[in-house]
Design an enzyme around this catalytic site. Structure first.
Site, PDB file in Angstrom:
ATOM      1  N   ARG A 166      46.409  43.157  31.747  1.00 14.88           N
ATOM      2  CA  ARG A 166      45.612  42.579  30.853  1.00 14.88           C
ATOM      3  C   ARG A 166      46.664  41.716  29.921  1.00 14.88           C
ATOM      4  NH1 ARG A 166      44.108  47.882  32.052  1.00 14.88           N
ATOM      5  NH2 ARG A 166      41.652  48.017  31.901  1.00 14.88           N
ATOM      6  N   HIS A 177      43.102  40.941  35.121  1.00 13.02           N
ATOM      7  CA  HIS A 177      43.267  40.656  36.414  1.00 13.02           C
ATOM      8  C   HIS A 177      42.681  39.138  36.527  1.00 13.02           C
ATOM      9  CE1 HIS A 177      44.268  44.657  37.189  1.00 13.02           C
ATOM     10  NE2 HIS A 177      42.965  44.942  37.489  1.00 13.02           N
ATOM     11  N   HIS A 217      45.735  46.030  44.698  1.00  9.63           N
ATOM     12  CA  HIS A 217      44.851  46.875  43.912  1.00  9.63           C
ATOM     13  C   HIS A 217      44.112  47.688  44.929  1.00  9.63           C
ATOM     14  CE1 HIS A 217      42.815  48.549  40.518  1.00  9.63           C
ATOM     15  NE2 HIS A 217      43.061  47.672  39.817  1.00  9.63           N
ATOM     16  N   ASP A 269      46.124  55.300  33.000  1.00  6.26           N
ATOM     17  CA  ASP A 269      45.832  53.960  33.145  1.00  6.26           C
ATOM     18  C   ASP A 269      47.048  53.263  32.239  1.00  6.26           C
ATOM     19  OD1 ASP A 269      44.966  51.498  34.024  1.00  6.26           O
ATOM     20  OD2 ASP A 269      43.113  51.722  32.903  1.00  6.26           O
ATOM     21  N   GLU A 318      50.013  50.007  41.404  1.00  9.27           N
ATOM     22  CA  GLU A 318      50.117  48.646  41.328  1.00  9.27           C
ATOM     23  C   GLU A 318      51.524  48.453  40.947  1.00  9.27           C
ATOM     24  OE1 GLU A 318      46.454  47.359  39.240  1.00  9.27           O
ATOM     25  OE2 GLU A 318      46.316  49.462  39.273  1.00  9.27           O
TER      26      GLU A 318
END
Length: 378
Positions: free
Chosen positions: A112, A137, A208, A281, A343
């Site tokens: 982000r 993304h 991803h 996350d 990732e």
């Protein structure tokens, strides 16, 4: 479904499909994972889309040049049975029509950027705001929705190329990207990323893939044991944007340095960061000494995945927004916590944090990074 029965049932179904296919054609049309090549043959925006297969004799990786996506990843378990350890779809229509990032190359900027705004040399650029008012993304039409030019240079290596024009999604500079997937003889998948530009821009590429090392998407990843060589992480607000300095993980649920199950961390209902992320996350700041910086072990299949990267961070995501509505391969619907993502990347919102490793790419420079996913079983 029992994790031990799943690969047996799938192997029988695939074998039957292969036998039927072999009776009808001299050319194989079905991959070891059960994918039909014809289900991926199409044309998007005037460009051909296909399915490509990498093999080293022990493993098989299937990739489509639509988004550079890893579609299936067949890995031997402790008994030598092949299990597909990634989530995805078994036809190109679903990749086009269902919004998601399964297995995709992410760019120009993975993760982000706050309100989609950043500056280079006092010039402010505005990107799409597609996630809580921020750019995620690269926006709605990032590299995961692009058709890459593909060249399979060997049975085990695929080269993907993409030209991103100046101003695409608001990013400055013409960007030329080359991503090479190589399946090595020691059961590793190497992802090599390169990019050049003719104008100062920002770049943060990643893959991803959604992993479930049990090979059974009906089973959650809560019992998988994760180890992360990271001494700090980046806290976020409720819109997933970094809120300040790096935080040491010692004494927090985010301490994976000695290995712990995902359930151990998610069970801490008092942790505000877990509420903000709807689970994990978060970007972890790697203690990178060139050795494996992350491992995941599934005790049922015995499969172990190790990750080596030269990147400063890794985004660890526990499938928080999978909700059982997405129909994937073999007709299975992907439930919450049915996969995890690791990732490798720079930090989220780095262009707005000058104290963090830079994502700036200038003309006459080359962006170059490599991540290796290695597999074994015990």
């Amino acid at each position: 479904m029992n994790k031990h029965l799943y690969p047996v049932i799938m192997s029988v179904l695939i074998l039957v499909t292969l036998i039927i296919s072999g009776c009808c054609s001299k050319n194989p049309t079905i991959t070891l994972s059960g994918l039909d090549y014809s289900d991926f043959d199409t044309v998007i925006n005037g460009k051909n889309v296909s399915l490509y297969t990498l093999s080293n004799g022990d493993m098989e990786v299937c990739i489509t040049n639509y988004g550079g996506r890893i579609v299936s990843f067949m890995v031997p378990d402790r008994d030598g049975a092949l299990r597909d350890v990634v989530l995805g779809h078994d036809n190109i229509r679903d990749y086009i029509n269902i919004d998601g990032n399964f297995g995709a190359i992410i760019g120009r900027y993975g993760n982000r950027i706050n309100h989609g705004r950043f500056k280079i040399d006092s010039i402010e650029y505005q990107l799409p705001q597609n996630n809580y008012g921020h750019c995620l993304h690269g926006g709605q039409k990032g590299f995961h929705h692009s058709v890459w030019n593909a060249s399979q240079i060997s049975d085990s290596s695929l080269v993907l190329k993409l030209h991103s024009p100046d101003g695409e999604a608001g990013f400055p500079g013409n960007l030329d990207v080359v991503v090479t997937y190589t399946l090595t003889s020691n059961n590793s998948l190497e992802i090599d990323y390169k990019a050049t530009t003719d104008k100062p821009t920002i770049v943060n590429l990643t893959n991803h893939s959604y992993f479930n090392l049990s090979g059974d998407p009906m089973c959650s990843i809560l019992d998988e044991i994760v180890t992360l060589q990271a001494s700090s992480y980046i806290p976020i607000d409720s819109t997933f944007i970094p809120i300040g300095n790096l935080v040491e993980i010692s004494g927090t649920p985010f301490d994976f340095r000695t290995g712990r199950t995902i359930a151990d961390t998610l069970g801490d209902e008092t942790e505000e960061q877990l509420r903000n992320g709807h689970g994990i996350d978060h970007n972890f700041v790697l203690d990178n000494d060139g050795s494996a910086i992350a491992t995941v072990h599934d005790s049922y299949s015995g499969i172990v995945m190790s990750i080596i990267t030269d990147q400063p961070g890794i985004q660890f995501y526990t499938g928080n927004f999978l909700d059982g509505t997405i129909r994937g391969k073999k007709g299975f619907y992907y439930a919450k916590r049915s996969a995890l993502c690791l990732e490798t990347q720079h930090f989220p919102d780095s262009p707005n944090h000058k104290e963090w490793p830079s994502t700036l790419l200038n003309p006459n420079e080359q962006y170059h990074t490599k991540t290796v996913y290695s597999f074994s079983a015990k």
